[in-house]
Write a protein that holds these residues in place. Sequence first.
Motif, PDB file in Angstrom:
ATOM      1  N   ASN B 105      -1.610  -3.000  -8.349  1.00 42.12           N
ATOM      2  CA  ASN B 105      -0.609  -2.546  -7.380  1.00 42.12           C
ATOM      3  C   ASN B 105      -1.156  -2.572  -5.956  1.00 42.12           C
ATOM      4  OD1 ASN B 105       1.299  -2.096  -9.361  1.00 42.12           O
ATOM      5  ND2 ASN B 105       0.850   0.086  -9.571  1.00 42.12           N
ATOM      6  N   SER B 106      -2.422  -2.199  -5.791  1.00 41.02           N
ATOM      7  CA  SER B 106      -3.030  -2.178  -4.458  1.00 41.02           C
ATOM      8  C   SER B 106      -3.065  -3.573  -3.878  1.00 41.02           C
ATOM      9  CB  SER B 106      -4.454  -1.614  -4.536  1.00 41.02           C
ATOM     10  OG  SER B 106      -4.403  -0.276  -4.967  1.00 41.02           O
ATOM     11  N   ALA B 107      -3.485  -4.525  -4.704  1.00 45.70           N
ATOM     12  CA  ALA B 107      -3.606  -5.904  -4.230  1.00 45.70           C
ATOM     13  C   ALA B 107      -2.264  -6.437  -3.747  1.00 45.70           C
ATOM     14  CB  ALA B 107      -4.141  -6.791  -5.352  1.00 45.70           C
ATOM     15  N   LYS B 108      -1.197  -5.991  -4.382  1.00 46.97           N
ATOM     16  CA  LYS B 108       0.118  -6.514  -4.023  1.00 46.97           C
ATOM     17  C   LYS B 108       0.694  -5.880  -2.771  1.00 46.97           C
ATOM     18  CE  LYS B 108       0.744  -8.156  -8.502  1.00 46.97           C
ATOM     19  NZ  LYS B 108      -0.732  -8.164  -8.601  1.00 46.97           N
ATOM     20  N   ASN B 109       0.027  -4.849  -2.258  1.00 44.85           N
ATOM     21  CA  ASN B 109       0.534  -4.165  -1.079  1.00 44.85           C
ATOM     22  C   ASN B 109      -0.441  -4.201   0.085  1.00 44.85           C
ATOM     23  OD1 ASN B 109       3.218  -2.598  -1.814  1.00 44.85           O
ATOM     24  ND2 ASN B 109       1.908  -2.557  -3.621  1.00 44.85           N
ATOM     25  N   GLY B 110      -1.509  -4.946  -0.064  1.00 46.73           N
ATOM     26  CA  GLY B 110      -2.464  -5.067   1.039  1.00 46.73           C
ATOM     27  C   GLY B 110      -3.386  -3.879   1.203  1.00 46.73           C
ATOM     28  N   LEU B 111      -3.527  -3.061   0.162  1.00 47.74           N
ATOM     29  CA  LEU B 111      -4.497  -1.960   0.196  1.00 47.74           C
ATOM     30  C   LEU B 111      -5.796  -2.493  -0.407  1.00 47.74           C
ATOM     31  CD1 LEU B 111      -4.938   1.155   0.692  1.00 47.74           C
ATOM     32  CD2 LEU B 111      -4.315   1.489  -1.705  1.00 47.74           C
ATOM     33  N   LEU B 112      -6.858  -2.495   0.397  1.00 44.42           N
ATOM     34  CA  LEU B 112      -8.128  -3.096  -0.033  1.00 44.42           C
ATOM     35  C   LEU B 112      -8.953  -2.098  -0.848  1.00 44.42           C
ATOM     36  CD1 LEU B 112     -10.264  -5.400   0.180  1.00 44.42           C
ATOM     37  CD2 LEU B 112     -10.995  -4.368   2.336  1.00 44.42           C
TER      38      LEU B 112
END
Lengths: 469, 208
Positions: B105-112
Amino acid sequence: MASRNIIEKIWESHIVPLPIAAQGHPHLFAIDFMLLHEVTSAQAFAMLRERGLKIFDRSALLATLDHSIPTRKNRLEIYDEAARNQVATLRENCKAFEVPLFDFGSGNQGIVHVIGPELGITQPGLTIVCGDSHTSTHGAFGALAFGVGTSEVGHVLASGCILQKEPKSMLVKFEGRLPKGVYAKDAIMKLIATIGIGGATGHIIEYAGEAVSAMSMEERMTVCNMSIECGARAGLIAPDEITFEYIKGRTCAPSGTRWDRAVEHWRSLRSDEGATYDEIVTINLSALRPMVTWGTNPGQAVELGEAVPGINGAGPADRQGIEKALQYVGLEEGSFIEGTPVEWAFIGSCTNGRIEDLRIAASILKNRKVSSSVTMYVVPGSEAVREQAIQEGLDKVFESAGAQFRMPGCSMCLGMNDDLVPEGKRCISSSNRNFVGRQGPGSITHLASPATVAASAIEGRIASPLKFI
Amino acid sequence: MQKFTKLRSQVTPIARRDVDTDMIIPAQYLTSISREGYGQNLFRRLRDQEKEFPLNLERYKGSSVLVCDANFGCGSSREHAVWALLGAGFRALIGKSFADIFSANSAKNGLLLIQLPEAVVDSLLLQAANTGAEVEIDLEREEVLLPGGEHQKFSYDPFRKHCLLNGLDDLDYILSHREAVERFKAERRERLFFTPPAAVTSAGKEGV
């Protein structure tokens, strides 16, 4: 061809072949079926609208209402404005995008992971996703099923695919036979307590062994359901005659020659002789006692008769977690959990809201009374489960015992609808998570099997089901 | 999706293992139909119960990097957990390990999400809690500049890196292969034996 396990077989048969140029990128992984519900779909449909995209394949979709709905008898009126809006939005989206919706009163509304199997959609070899981490439930049929976030719900709506990295595999062998009074729930809780809540991170589990072969489909669903509670991406069980028997004749199951072709294919999915796994865990269940969680995550569990772990005996990394958990649940280190008074009892959820769970609970509650200090909810997993329970007279058993037999939904499992355990109150629950405040702000949860929940409800304190069966 | 290249920020320490997504955003705050507005309820229960919870402290205000322990983001698949972190201004997380669905989910929202060795994370947690700590993250070089001036390397999936650096999301990539997908799905149909529910129910039934 080298021996392959069932995880590898299903995985490999869903990788979309791409030109050489795409090498090094994650795999394009084809999804055969997706279940939708009101809480994790609205933003995905909104994305379709924003980008002007259409549904890729509506024959691979099914929506229902389960998470934020009330479970009282007059459930059509939803008091909470945000929940009402969520439900209305799902209805509008399903209408606009022509997605089949099993709504209230359709005869098939229920928890996503209960209705997929009971309709006969959940079949071996399929890849199934849903915006819910307990999607692994469908693995009981030898499907590769896992929870995804809302972005990926959108990807499947628009393309029938998601991007995936290769998983690792883990074989969990449940050896021996479950003793009397000990159930599939206790088995999976034992695994989670043994390997910890991050113990299978990055892995897909295949459950096998004598105990698993002997389990009914309902029990297998309970086992696979909680795979995520040890961090696994998914959990599955190879299909066998018990699986085929369950699927046969259901609404969406194949028939005639298609049935024969299906079964032939399904049999070929079983792990080959000599297949290997990245990890193997073996647990013998023949001396297992009923399990109950003592803390604030599903890995913090003991067998009835075992003491709650001490703080001083723990490693420094664990100490803080144990201390905080004990403080929250109000238990002493080294104490015994049996006999702890409970004020609430809950039977239901995607873990234990199927007909067999209700039958077990009813067999214990029959001709007995729920303690006057306990409020007990029995919430069937679907309209079909509720109907079946009524036909068998289980509703009467629950009601004459003093429990409430309610309408289907996720209910008291997750604290996002009207069914909340009040602050400071303790609930013995057949659900899947005992996180801080999971069943409502300030509530305390002890996870257990439906039998243990029923026994504890009668006694008004955490009790073994053994003396009632 | 927002691009990520470099970031310099003070870090907020969350020094506990197995932080689940119910802690990150309790279920009662999930009844919205948009991606906005979750930031104010990030860690809501912990903020209400613990006066000294880092997100309540003035000295961590404006921080956009969170340092956490092991198995962060376990439990529910709710993407709202990522939306809440982003909504509260966090752009990157440094930790010992992260749960699978939360990572996706993080990868899909630009959260590194940056995974560093345990000893480095422990020391960062300690410094952040005691004196405060500032880091600089350089995604292109896969490097974190630690408070002591040390350059700590991390590794990040090359495809994900490309997406983050350029602000691309998965769906553009997937849709660029539409023909291959359609060809594959047509063959796959041979192996599908369920009757589509669309055939056994009326679409968009409006309730009773």
